[in-house]
Design a protein around this motif. Structure first.
Motif, PDB file in Angstrom:
ATOM      1  N   GLY A 251       0.825  -1.294   0.158  1.00  0.00           N
ATOM      2  CA  GLY A 251      -0.147  -0.150  -0.025  1.00  0.00           C
ATOM      3  C   GLY A 251       0.913   1.108   0.016  1.00  0.00           C
ATOM      4  O   GLY A 251       0.133   2.397  -0.063  1.00  0.00           O
ATOM      5  N   SER A 252       2.093   1.347  -0.038  1.00  0.00           N
ATOM      6  CA  SER A 252       2.982   2.444  -0.005  1.00  0.00           C
ATOM      7  C   SER A 252       3.812   2.485  -1.311  1.00  0.00           C
ATOM      8  O   SER A 252       4.515   3.505  -1.461  1.00  0.00           O
ATOM      9  N   TYR A 253       3.556   1.438  -2.207  1.00  0.00           N
ATOM     10  CA  TYR A 253       4.278   1.537  -3.360  1.00  0.00           C
ATOM     11  C   TYR A 253       3.398   1.576  -4.786  1.00  0.00           C
ATOM     12  O   TYR A 253       2.389   1.189  -4.431  1.00  0.00           O
ATOM     13  N   GLY A 254       4.041   1.926  -5.880  1.00  0.00           N
ATOM     14  CA  GLY A 254       3.337   1.425  -7.345  1.00  0.00           C
ATOM     15  C   GLY A 254       3.968   0.083  -7.420  1.00  0.00           C
ATOM     16  O   GLY A 254       5.040  -0.336  -7.394  1.00  0.00           O
ATOM     17  N   ILE A 255       2.926  -0.901  -7.423  1.00  0.00           N
ATOM     18  CA  ILE A 255       3.149  -2.448  -7.337  1.00  0.00           C
ATOM     19  C   ILE A 255       3.037  -2.933  -8.933  1.00  0.00           C
ATOM     20  O   ILE A 255       2.064  -2.668  -9.539  1.00  0.00           O
ATOM     21  N   ILE A 256       4.345  -3.576  -9.317  1.00  0.00           N
ATOM     22  CA  ILE A 256       4.245  -4.055 -10.884  1.00  0.00           C
ATOM     23  C   ILE A 256       3.727  -5.492 -11.061  1.00  0.00           C
ATOM     24  O   ILE A 256       3.776  -6.350  -9.870  1.00  0.00           O
ATOM     25  N   GLN A 257       3.098  -5.719 -12.513  1.00  0.00           N
ATOM     26  CA  GLN A 257       3.074  -7.077 -12.708  1.00  0.00           C
ATOM     27  C   GLN A 257       4.099  -6.969 -13.778  1.00  0.00           C
ATOM     28  O   GLN A 257       3.904  -6.304 -14.750  1.00  0.00           O
ATOM     29  N   GLY A 258       5.040  -8.292 -13.891  1.00  0.00           N
ATOM     30  CA  GLY A 258       5.896  -8.125 -15.062  1.00  0.00           C
ATOM     31  C   GLY A 258       6.309  -9.409 -15.464  1.00  0.00           C
ATOM     32  O   GLY A 258       6.058 -10.554 -15.002  1.00  0.00           O
ATOM     33  N   LYS A 259       6.559  -9.504 -16.708  1.00  0.00           N
ATOM     34  CA  LYS A 259       7.206 -10.717 -17.322  1.00  0.00           C
ATOM     35  C   LYS A 259       8.523 -10.962 -17.036  1.00  0.00           C
ATOM     36  O   LYS A 259       9.510 -10.115 -17.659  1.00  0.00           O
ATOM     37  N   PRO A 260       9.023 -12.000 -16.502  1.00  0.00           N
ATOM     38  CA  PRO A 260      10.576 -11.910 -16.036  1.00  0.00           C
ATOM     39  C   PRO A 260      11.253 -12.342 -17.500  1.00  0.00           C
ATOM     40  O   PRO A 260      11.077 -13.068 -18.192  1.00  0.00           O
ATOM     41  N   MET A 261      12.322 -11.380 -17.596  1.00  0.00           N
ATOM     42  CA  MET A 261      13.316 -11.508 -18.950  1.00  0.00           C
ATOM     43  C   MET A 261      14.654 -12.142 -18.661  1.00  0.00           C
ATOM     44  O   MET A 261      14.908 -12.956 -19.020  1.00  0.00           O
ATOM     45  N   ASP A 262      15.182 -11.815 -17.222  1.00  0.00           N
ATOM     46  CA  ASP A 262      16.420 -12.608 -16.652  1.00  0.00           C
ATOM     47  C   ASP A 262      16.100 -12.357 -15.342  1.00  0.00           C
ATOM     48  O   ASP A 262      14.938 -11.732 -14.792  1.00  0.00           O
ATOM     49  N   GLU A 263      17.322 -12.621 -14.455  1.00  0.00           N
ATOM     50  CA  GLU A 263      16.861 -12.614 -13.091  1.00  0.00           C
ATOM     51  C   GLU A 263      16.635 -11.157 -12.476  1.00  0.00           C
ATOM     52  O   GLU A 263      16.280 -10.976 -11.429  1.00  0.00           O
ATOM     53  N   SER A 264      17.146  -9.989 -13.415  1.00  0.00           N
ATOM     54  CA  SER A 264      16.930  -8.955 -12.710  1.00  0.00           C
ATOM     55  C   SER A 264      16.050  -7.721 -13.669  1.00  0.00           C
ATOM     56  O   SER A 264      15.699  -6.677 -13.184  1.00  0.00           O
ATOM     57  N   LEU A 265      15.519  -8.527 -14.808  1.00  0.00           N
ATOM     58  CA  LEU A 265      14.690  -7.629 -15.602  1.00  0.00           C
ATOM     59  C   LEU A 265      13.262  -8.301 -15.937  1.00  0.00           C
ATOM     60  O   LEU A 265      13.103  -9.377 -16.045  1.00  0.00           O
ATOM     61  N   TYR A 266      12.291  -7.366 -15.840  1.00  0.00           N
ATOM     62  CA  TYR A 266      11.044  -7.777 -16.293  1.00  0.00           C
ATOM     63  C   TYR A 266      10.471  -6.895 -17.319  1.00  0.00           C
ATOM     64  O   TYR A 266      10.834  -5.577 -17.530  1.00  0.00           O
TER      65      TYR A 266
END
Ligand code: UTP
Length: 287
Positions: A167-182
């Motif tokens: 509730g304190s953040y903009g929360i994402i939904q993402g498709k993982p591309m690699d271990e640190s990228l969505y």
């Protein structure tokens, strides 16, 4: 295209830090002897930024003074032969090219960024929130710029947050591309845990293509009566791919009291001159 410009919004009211922020910007709160905003500007410079646009508001004058020349102080330090301090003071005012634009009312982060439109001049740019300090050898903004260089697309910094704090953040939904990228699929502003699409939250660092500005303009007032950056990002993702990057580094949201105290303790423990005494003091609290 190189990213050389950064927008640093500092026009918020900082209500979590009242009464201190009644007459003083939260961005000027010191982490021992250096204000929070100094750390943020250093990160921008170390990331290759050479043109900074501060979005300021009422009661933020001390930020402008801080990055300006201080002739009387410099004269005094010169007379007293305090050369080290003189250098520190002079270096601050010659750090980088800084411009100031007023946001008339704190109408939200999206509105603050839009205020810089004319200065951005259709170029990609970085955004660094003025109250987030991120410590890492490769600065967080640099990590985002590196991703931008690779894909040529907007990139937002994210980290895993405790589920009860979505509730304190903009929360994402993402498709993982690699271990640190969505690849960003959606972003929701401050959802309750039961409605959150994940526990991966956007923090205060972004790199945007200039099209974000038109997208912010198209948004209507969102949560809390503010023009939300999150709504602009949602529109942009309909036109262009956006990446979310899990940055490496230790982050302190210094606009939050607990995080602010943690930052001071960690910086003191990392300081050779202070760490012994601080450790001795903290030992007394170990349970
Ligand atoms: P925050 O929401 O953390 O700042 O915005 P705030 O509103 O000052 O804080 P609280 O919740 O009342 O304590 C993140 C950043 O965006 C800037 C703030 O200055 C901060 O650096 N901001 C926010 C603006 O520049 N303009 C706004 O209208 C809102």
């Amino acid at each position: 295209m190189e990213i050389k410009k950064a927008v640093i919004p500092v026009a918020g009211l900082g209500t979590r830090f009242l009464p201190a922020t009644k007459s003083m910007p939260k961005e000027m709160l010191p982490i021992i002897d250096k204000p929070v905003i100094h750390h943020v500007v250093e990160e921008a410079i170390e990331s290759g930024i050479d043109d900074i646009i501060f979005i300021t508001g009422r009661s933020k004058r001390s930020i402008e003074d801080y990055f300006d020349d201080a002739p009387e102080l410099e004269m005094h330090l010169k007379e007293k032969n305090k050369d080290n301090l003189l250098k520190i003071v002079q270096d601050i005012s010659s750090m980088v090219d800084i411009h100031y634009i007023r946001q008339k009312e704190p109408r939200g982060l999206g509105d603050a960024i839009l205020t810089a439109e004319k200065h951005i001049n259709d170029e990609p740019f970085a955004v660094l929130l003025g109250d987030d300090i991120i410590v890492n050898k490769t600065p967080c903004t640099k990590q985002l710029i590196n991703n931008f260089k690779k894909y040529g697309r907007s990139t937002i910094a994210v980290e895993e947050v405790p589920m009860e704090k979505t509730g304190s953040y903009g929360i994402i939904q993402g498709k993982p591309m690699d271990e640190s990228l969505y690849l960003l699929e959606d972003i929701v502003e401050k959802p309750e845990p039961e409605n959150a699409p994940s526990n991966i939250g956007a923090i205060g660092r972004y790199v945007f293509t200039p099209e974000i500005l038109d997208c912010i303009k198209k948004t209507t007032t969102g949560i809390g009566g503010e023009i939300q950056l999150t709504d602009g990002i949602r529109l942009l993702k309909e036109e262009q791919q956006i990446y979310a990057y899990k940055f490496t580094g230790e982050r302190y949201d210094t606009g939050d009291k607990v995080e602010y105290v943690k930052a001071i303790i960690d910086f003191a423990l990392a300081n050779e001159d202070m760490k012994g005494q601080i450790k001795d003091h903290l030992k007394g609290f170990c349970i």
